[in-house]
Enzyme design. Structure first.
Site, PDB file in Angstrom:
ATOM      1  NE  ARG A 120     -62.677 -24.938  17.438  1.00  0.00           N
ATOM      2  CZ  ARG A 120     -63.569 -25.910  17.429  1.00  0.00           C
ATOM      3  NH1 ARG A 120     -63.783 -26.600  16.327  1.00  0.00           N
ATOM      4  NH2 ARG A 120     -64.249 -26.184  18.512  1.00  0.00           N
ATOM      5  CE  LYS A 142     -57.245  -2.991  11.259  1.00  0.00           C
ATOM      6  NZ  LYS A 142     -56.536  -1.712  11.476  1.00  0.00           N
ATOM      7  CD  GLU A 184     -59.353   5.588   4.015  1.00  0.00           C
ATOM      8  OE1 GLU A 184     -58.133   5.529   4.213  1.00  0.00           O
ATOM      9  OE2 GLU A 184     -60.199   5.617   4.945  1.00  0.00           O
ATOM     10  CE  LYS A 220     -54.663  -2.459   4.449  1.00  0.00           C
ATOM     11  NZ  LYS A 220     -56.045  -2.250   4.801  1.00  0.00           N
ATOM     12  CD  GLU A 230     -53.596  -1.517  13.350  1.00  0.00           C
ATOM     13  OE1 GLU A 230     -54.441  -2.086  14.029  1.00  0.00           O
ATOM     14  OE2 GLU A 230     -53.867  -0.627  12.530  1.00  0.00           O
ATOM     15  NE  ARG A 234     -52.815  -3.524   8.793  1.00  0.00           N
ATOM     16  CZ  ARG A 234     -53.409  -4.663   8.461  1.00  0.00           C
ATOM     17  NH1 ARG A 234     -52.888  -5.803   8.810  1.00  0.00           N
ATOM     18  NH2 ARG A 234     -54.536  -4.664   7.767  1.00  0.00           N
ATOM     19  CG  ASN A 238     -54.466   3.966  11.998  1.00  0.00           C
ATOM     20  OD1 ASN A 238     -55.151   3.384  11.164  1.00  0.00           O
ATOM     21  ND2 ASN A 238     -54.077   3.402  13.112  1.00  0.00           N
ATOM     22  CG  HIS A 241     -57.778   6.715   9.979  1.00  0.00           C
ATOM     23  ND1 HIS A 241     -57.179   7.210   8.836  1.00  0.00           N
ATOM     24  CD2 HIS A 241     -58.626   5.744   9.549  1.00  0.00           C
ATOM     25  CE1 HIS A 241     -57.633   6.546   7.789  1.00  0.00           C
ATOM     26  NE2 HIS A 241     -58.514   5.654   8.186  1.00  0.00           N
ATOM     27  CG  HIS A 245     -61.352   6.638  14.105  1.00  0.00           C
ATOM     28  ND1 HIS A 245     -60.225   5.904  14.365  1.00  0.00           N
ATOM     29  CD2 HIS A 245     -61.892   6.107  12.977  1.00  0.00           C
ATOM     30  CE1 HIS A 245     -60.084   4.963  13.439  1.00  0.00           C
ATOM     31  NE2 HIS A 245     -61.089   5.068  12.583  1.00  0.00           N
ATOM     32  CG  HIS A 257     -63.865   5.761   7.381  1.00  0.00           C
ATOM     33  ND1 HIS A 257     -63.400   5.748   8.671  1.00  0.00           N
ATOM     34  CD2 HIS A 257     -62.815   5.366   6.609  1.00  0.00           C
ATOM     35  CE1 HIS A 257     -62.131   5.369   8.684  1.00  0.00           C
ATOM     36  NE2 HIS A 257     -61.761   5.128   7.433  1.00  0.00           N
TER      37      HIS A 257
HETATM   38  N1  LIG Z   1     -60.830  -4.023   7.267  1.00  0.00           N
HETATM   39  C1  LIG Z   1     -60.169  -2.918   7.011  1.00  0.00           C
HETATM   40  O1  LIG Z   1     -58.929  -2.901   6.946  1.00  0.00           O
HETATM   41  C2  LIG Z   1     -60.941  -1.662   6.755  1.00  0.00           C
HETATM   42  C3  LIG Z   1     -60.294  -0.520   6.266  1.00  0.00           C
HETATM   43  C4  LIG Z   1     -61.057   0.610   5.995  1.00  0.00           C
HETATM   44  C5  LIG Z   1     -62.427   0.593   6.210  1.00  0.00           C
HETATM   45  N2  LIG Z   1     -63.027  -0.526   6.689  1.00  0.00           N
HETATM   46  C6  LIG Z   1     -64.470  -0.596   6.897  1.00  0.00           C
HETATM   47  O2  LIG Z   1     -65.089  -0.452   5.633  1.00  0.00           O
HETATM   48  C7  LIG Z   1     -66.406   0.075   5.813  1.00  0.00           C
HETATM   49  C8  LIG Z   1     -66.633   1.169   4.813  1.00  0.00           C
HETATM   50  O3  LIG Z   1     -66.549   0.618   3.521  1.00  0.00           O
HETATM   51  P1  LIG Z   1     -67.396   1.226   2.320  1.00  0.00           P
HETATM   52  O4  LIG Z   1     -67.212   2.678   2.275  1.00  0.00           O
HETATM   53  O5  LIG Z   1     -67.096   0.420   1.117  1.00  0.00           O
HETATM   54  O6  LIG Z   1     -68.883   0.981   2.844  1.00  0.00           O
HETATM   55  P2  LIG Z   1     -70.102   0.093   2.310  1.00  0.00           P
HETATM   56  O7  LIG Z   1     -69.729  -1.310   2.192  1.00  0.00           O
HETATM   57  O8  LIG Z   1     -71.276   0.423   3.179  1.00  0.00           O
HETATM   58  O9  LIG Z   1     -70.370   0.692   0.847  1.00  0.00           O
HETATM   59  C9  LIG Z   1     -70.778   2.021   0.706  1.00  0.00           C
HETATM   60  C10 LIG Z   1     -72.106   2.106  -0.081  1.00  0.00           C
HETATM   61  O10 LIG Z   1     -71.833   1.878  -1.454  1.00  0.00           O
HETATM   62  C11 LIG Z   1     -72.672   0.853  -1.954  1.00  0.00           C
HETATM   63  N3  LIG Z   1     -71.919   0.177  -3.009  1.00  0.00           N
HETATM   64  C12 LIG Z   1     -70.764  -0.515  -2.867  1.00  0.00           C
HETATM   65  N4  LIG Z   1     -70.320  -0.883  -4.062  1.00  0.00           N
HETATM   66  C13 LIG Z   1     -71.208  -0.438  -4.984  1.00  0.00           C
HETATM   67  C14 LIG Z   1     -71.268  -0.485  -6.406  1.00  0.00           C
HETATM   68  N5  LIG Z   1     -70.307  -1.033  -7.123  1.00  0.00           N
HETATM   69  N6  LIG Z   1     -72.345   0.074  -6.998  1.00  0.00           N
HETATM   70  C15 LIG Z   1     -73.317   0.688  -6.276  1.00  0.00           C
HETATM   71  N7  LIG Z   1     -73.306   0.803  -4.948  1.00  0.00           N
HETATM   72  C16 LIG Z   1     -72.242   0.247  -4.313  1.00  0.00           C
HETATM   73  C17 LIG Z   1     -73.016   0.011  -0.761  1.00  0.00           C
HETATM   74  O11 LIG Z   1     -74.224  -0.693  -0.961  1.00  0.00           O
HETATM   75  C18 LIG Z   1     -73.140   1.072   0.326  1.00  0.00           C
HETATM   76  O12 LIG Z   1     -74.408   1.668   0.270  1.00  0.00           O
HETATM   77  C19 LIG Z   1     -66.482   0.544   7.271  1.00  0.00           C
HETATM   78  O13 LIG Z   1     -67.249  -0.371   7.999  1.00  0.00           O
HETATM   79  C20 LIG Z   1     -65.037   0.520   7.734  1.00  0.00           C
HETATM   80  O14 LIG Z   1     -64.927   0.272   9.107  1.00  0.00           O
HETATM   81  C21 LIG Z   1     -62.306  -1.652   6.961  1.00  0.00           C
END
Ligand SMILES: NC(=O)c1ccc[n+]([C@@H]2O[C@H](COP(=O)([O-])OP(=O)(O)OC[C@H]3O[C@@H](n4cnc5c(N)ncnc54)[C@H](O)[C@@H]3O)[C@@H](O)[C@H]2O)c1
Length: 352
Positions: A120, A142, A184, A220, A230, A234, A238, A241, A245, A257
Site C-alpha cells: 500500500r 504521475k 519537452e 513543472k 490534474e 496541469r 500537454n 500532446h 499521442h 514520444h
Molecule cells: N510520469 C510522467 O509524468 C511522465 C512524463 C513524461 C513521460 N513519461 C513516460 O516516460 C517514458 C519515456 O521516458 P524516456 O524517454 O526517458 O524513456 P526510457 O526510460 O525508455 O529511456 C530512453 C532510452 O535511453 C536509455 N537511457 C536512459 N538514460 C541513459 C543514459 N544516461 N545513458 C545511456 N542510455 C540511457 C534507456 O535505456 C532507453 O533505451 C514514457 O514511458 C512516458 O510515458 C512519464
C-alpha cells in the site's frame, strides 16, 4: 548544484548538478528506516551507473538489492511490474524501506507504480538518467504502466521522497534520446517562458544542462503545486500532446514520444496562427527551433485519422476535448473544444 523544493501532498527536494550520484546513498538514507534499498533499472543504464549507486548506498550501511529489466517502453507492462513487486516481496521489503528508480521515464514510471502499490505504498527516490526524465517524468508523482489497449492506463499519483538529477549521466545518453528530451524542453519554453525559449535557440541545451533542467523543474513544480491531481491547470503540460499521442498511436509507437510531441506542437501552433489565436510568425519561430534540435515537423497521417486516434473511444458527438493552444511564444491557453471541431484545428495545422 541547484535545489528545487516541490510542495505537493509530499514535500521533497529535486537536486540538479554534476556528480550527485556519488552521494545518492546519503540522500536515500534519510527515508530508509528499514535499511533496505531496492533499485530498479534497465539493461542499458544499470551497467553504466549501478555500481556507483551500489557503492554509495553500501557506504551508508544500507543493504542494496537490484532488479534489472530489458530497456524500452515494451517493458512498461504488467508482467515486468509483477516481477518487480514479487522481487520486492522476496527481498523482504517493508514500508520502512526504499525503492529507487535509476533510469529514464520508463524506469521511473514503473518503479513509482510499484512503490505506490507494494504494501500500500513505500517511499521511493527518483534518479533520472535521461533528459526527458530529468525535466518531466521524475517530478510530479504521475506513475503508470501500459496495457495492450493503451499507454499509461494503470497508475497512481505517488510523489517521490527525493529526486536526484546527476547531469553527468547525460554524457552517455544517445543523441536521439537527447533530442527527445529537448522537444519537452522546447515545450516548456513555448508554453510559459519566452526567455527560456530564446535561450534554447541561442545555446544548445547540452551546454547548459544545470540551468535548463532547473528552469523546467521549477515550471513543472509550479504547475504540480497548483494542480497535483490534474483536474485543470496541469493540462498545460500537454502542449503538443493531443496530436502527439495520435502520432505515437498511429505509428504503433515506433515514433518516439519526444518526436511525436514536436510534430504535435508544430501542428497546434500552425493552427493557432491560422485560426487567429496567435500572431503571425510564431509558428515559423517554433519550427526554426525544433529544426535546430533535429526534430521533425510533419506527419503523413490524415486529419481524420489523427482526430480519430485523439478522441479514442470517447463519444464523438457531444463530447469535448481540452486543447492547449499557444497564443504567443511563452504563452498558451486551455481551450475546451467539441470533438467535432478538432478536425478544423488539424486541417488548420496543415494536415490533409
Ligand atoms: N510520469 C510522467 O509524468 C511522465 C512524463 C513524461 C513521460 N513519461 C513516460 O516516460 C517514458 C519515456 O521516458 P524516456 O524517454 O526517458 O524513456 P526510457 O526510460 O525508455 O529511456 C530512453 C532510452 O535511453 C536509455 N537511457 C536512459 N538514460 C541513459 C543514459 N544516461 N545513458 C545511456 N542510455 C540511457 C534507456 O535505456 C532507453 O533505451 C514514457 O514511458 C512516458 O510515458 C512519464
Amino acid at each position: 548544484m541547484k535545489t528545487v523544493t516541490v510542495n505537493a501532498s509530499k514535500k521533497y527536494d529535486v537536486t540538479i548538478g554534476a556528480g550527485l550520484l556519488e552521494n545518492a546513498g546519503s540522500v536515500i538514507k534519510n527515508y530508509c528506516r528499514g535499511g533496505k534499498v531496492f533499485t530498479v533499472s534497465d539493461a542499458n543504464v544499470f551497467p553504466l551507473y549501478g555500481k556507483a549507486l551500489k557503492e554509495s548506498v553500501e557506504k551508508q550501511g544500507l543493504e542494496f538489492h537490484e532488479f534489472v529489466f530489458a530497456a524500452g517502453e515494451e517493458s512498461k507492462n504488467i508482467n515486468v511490474f509483477s516481477e518487480i513487486v514479487e522481487n520486492m516481496c522476496g527481498a523482504g521489503l517493508t514500508r520502512g524501506d526504499v525503492a529507487v528508480a535509476l533510469g529514464g521515464g520508463v524506469t521511473g514510471d514503473i518503479t513509482g507504480f510499484a512503490a505506490a502499490t507494494y504494501r500500500r505504498g513505500i517511499p521511493f527516490v527518483q534518479i533520472p538518467t535521461s533528459l526527458l526524465a530529468d525535466v518531466d517524468s521524475s517530478v510530479g508523482g504521475k506513475t503508470a504502466i501500459d496495457l495492450a489497449n493503451g499507454k499509461n492506463q494503470v497508475g497512481a499519483f505517488w510523489q517521490p521522497s527525493a529526486v536526484i538529477c546527476d547531469t553527468d549521466t547525460l554524457k552517455t545518453l544517445p543523441e536521439e534520446e537527447y533530442e527527445n528530451g529537448c522537444a519537452e524542453i522546447i515545450k516548456y519554453g513555448m508554453l510559459g517562458d519566452r526567455k527560456l525559449f530564446e535561450a534554447l535557440a541561442a545555446t544548445p541545451v547540452k551546454n547548459d544542462y544545470e540551468n535548463v533542467i532547473t528552469r523546467c523543474v521549477e515550471m513543472k513544480r509550479d504547475v504540480v503545486e497548483a494542480d497535483e491531481f490534474e483536474s485543470g491547470e496541469r493540462m498545460v503540460l500537454n502542449l503538443g500532446h493531443t496530436f502527439g499521442h495520435s502520432i505515437e498511436k498511429l505509428s504503433g509507437y515506433t515514433i518516439p514520444h519526444g518526436r511525436a510531441v514536436a510534430i504535435g506542437m508544430n501542428i497546434i501552433t500552425k493552427a493557432a496562427v491560422e485560426l487567429g489565436f496567435a500572431p503571425k510568425g510564431v509558428d515559423g519561430r517554433l519550427a526554426e527551433v525544433l529544426k535546430k534540435y533535429s526534430l521533425p515537423l510533419e506527419t503523413d497521417f490524415s486529419a481524420k485519422d489523427m482526430v480519430k486516434a485523439a478522441v479514442g473511444d470517447k463519444k464523438t458527438v457531444g463530447g469535448s476535448i481540452t486543447l492547449v493552444v499557444p497564443t504567443d511564444i511563452g504563452k498558451c491557453i486551455l481551450k475546451k473544444v467539441p470533438v467535432e471541431e478538432l478536425e478544423r484545428f488539424a486541417l488548420a495545422g496543415g494536415l490533409k
